[in-house]
Design an enzyme around this catalytic site. Structure first.
Site, PDB file in Angstrom:
ATOM      1  N   GLU A 129       0.916  -1.208   0.145  1.00  0.00           N
ATOM      2  CA  GLU A 129      -0.198   0.071   0.048  1.00  0.00           C
ATOM      3  C   GLU A 129       1.010   1.315   0.072  1.00  0.00           C
ATOM      4  O   GLU A 129       0.440   2.460  -0.623  1.00  0.00           O
ATOM      5  CB  GLU A 129      -1.029   0.019   1.292  1.00  0.00           C
ATOM      6  CG  GLU A 129      -2.073  -1.113   1.216  1.00  0.00           C
ATOM      7  CD  GLU A 129      -2.810  -1.026   0.037  1.00  0.00           C
ATOM      8  OE1 GLU A 129      -2.626  -1.114  -0.956  1.00  0.00           O
ATOM      9  OE2 GLU A 129      -4.083  -0.723   0.481  1.00  0.00           O
ATOM     10  N   THR A 182      -5.830   6.942  -5.185  1.00  0.00           N
ATOM     11  CA  THR A 182      -5.967   7.113  -3.767  1.00  0.00           C
ATOM     12  C   THR A 182      -4.797   8.102  -3.430  1.00  0.00           C
ATOM     13  O   THR A 182      -5.089   8.955  -2.647  1.00  0.00           O
ATOM     14  CB  THR A 182      -5.357   5.800  -2.987  1.00  0.00           C
ATOM     15  OG1 THR A 182      -6.262   4.693  -3.419  1.00  0.00           O
ATOM     16  CG2 THR A 182      -5.325   6.184  -1.394  1.00  0.00           C
TER      17      THR A 182
HETATM   18  N1  HSE Z   1      -8.105   4.790   4.025  1.00  0.00           N
HETATM   19  C1  HSE Z   1      -7.807   4.902   2.688  1.00  0.00           C
HETATM   20  C2  HSE Z   1      -8.167   6.330   2.147  1.00  0.00           C
HETATM   21  C3  HSE Z   1      -8.212   3.745   1.914  1.00  0.00           C
HETATM   22  O1  HSE Z   1      -9.278   6.646   2.377  1.00  0.00           O
HETATM   23  O2  HSE Z   1      -7.467   6.855   1.674  1.00  0.00           O
HETATM   24  C4  HSE Z   1      -7.962   3.668   0.549  1.00  0.00           C
HETATM   25  O3  HSE Z   1      -8.509   2.708  -0.077  1.00  0.00           O
END
Ligand code: HSE
Length: 307
Positions: A129, A182
């Site tokens: 990630e 993201t």
């Molecule tokens: N918590 C993360 C965000 C998840 O909202 O950026 C990304 O899928």
């Protein structure tokens, strides 16, 4: 050569109130991966179908996560070959990178005789990630590895819990085919929150966790509210407010942005309601001309599994 094929599930992170801490795992929506042990040391991506993603081991989230896993074992001799069959689109908001990272470390763990528990695998998958979004958030990889609903109670020190899954919960997801990275979607989030908003948000996180355990569907619905992130991010998603409103009018307990978007999720009690919600989402998006996918999925209690 020892080899296994796994299902690497899609996940919904945040669940409205729980930015970076809450997530859940979906059944029937996900990637497939074949992971093999090889006599030649090193980690290699040998096949990648369904997406235009890097195959270099130091640039692909699956191999990077496995590198961290082998490093923790001081293992320099094992050879790993990874085949990835992507079904989850990158930038969809349903944990595409998380599925690859989680699927890879889970399968390697299995091939090596399970030296780690699923919870211990989460930090390795988080490195995938970090590569994908610049931030090592765990709210997609944790539910992908542990199944069901998960809560990251703390990042430092890292502490992740699997929560209870009420049996009748169904997820409806609409994925408008516009890519929201993201990393971009995190840029619109402000670093500070007001005390007033923090109070509302942590009340809802507690309410959602309590609702999941007591299987109080109304409490789950009341808690699916986000006063901090959703108001900033929802402007990136066409027809977000209309879809949310229509989902709730069709019987959903609540609705919000799936992860960092652009997918929108709605949680419902029962498949029939979740299907009605899907119809209402479809009606709204058909008028936009934007191509979209819709999934109705039960919650996946297992996470990554051999198929
Ligand atoms: N918590 C993360 C965000 C998840 O909202 O950026 C990304 O899928």
């Amino acid at each position: 050569m020892k080899s296994i094929k796994v299902f690497a599930p899609a996940t919904v992170a945040n669940l409205s109130c729980g930015f970076d801490v809450l997530g859940c795992c979906l059944e029937g929506v996900g990637d497939e991966m074949v992971i093999s042990l090889s006599d030649t040391p090193g980690i290699r991506i040998t096949k990648l179908e369904g997406a235009n993603l890097p195959m270099e081991a130091d640039k692909n989230v699956a191999s990077v996560a496995v590198m961290h896993q082998l490093k923790a074992l001081n293992d320099t001799t094992t050879g790993i070959e990874i085949e990835i069959y992507k079904k989850i689109k990158a930038g969809s908001g349903i944990g595409s990178s998380a599925a690859s990272s989680a699927g890879a470390v889970w399968a390697v763990n299995e091939l090596l005789g399970n030296p780690f528990t699923p919870a211990q695998l989460v930090p390795f998958a988080m490195e995938g990630e970090r590569l994908a979004s610049g931030n090592a958030h765990a709210d997609n990889v944790a539910p992908a590895l542990l199944g069901g609903f998960t809560l990251v109670r703390s990042y430092e020190p890292f502490d992740v819990l699997k929560l209870n899954t009420p049996k009748d919960l169904y997820m409806t997801i609409i994925h408008p085919q516009i890519e929201v990275k993201t990393s971009d979607s995190r840029k619109v989030v402000k670093p500070n929150v007001t005390l007033k908003n923090a109070i509302t948000q942590w009340g809802n996180v507690g309410g959602l966790v309590a609702g999941l355990y007591t299987e109080d569907y109304d409490l789950i619905g009341r808690s699916l509210s986000d006063v901090i992130i959703e108001p900033l991010r929802s402007i990136l998603i066409p027809k977000f407010e209309e879809v949310k409103k229509a989902s709730i009018e069709s019987g959903a307990l609540g609705a919000g942005i799936s992860g960092s978007g652009p997918s929108i999720f709605a949680l419902s009690k029962g498949k029939e309601t979740a299907t009605k919600v899907a119809e209402s989402m479809k009606t709204i998006y058909e008028s936009t001309g934007i191509v979209f996918d819709i999934h109705v999925a039960p919650i996946n209690e297992d996470g990554v599994r051999i198929i």
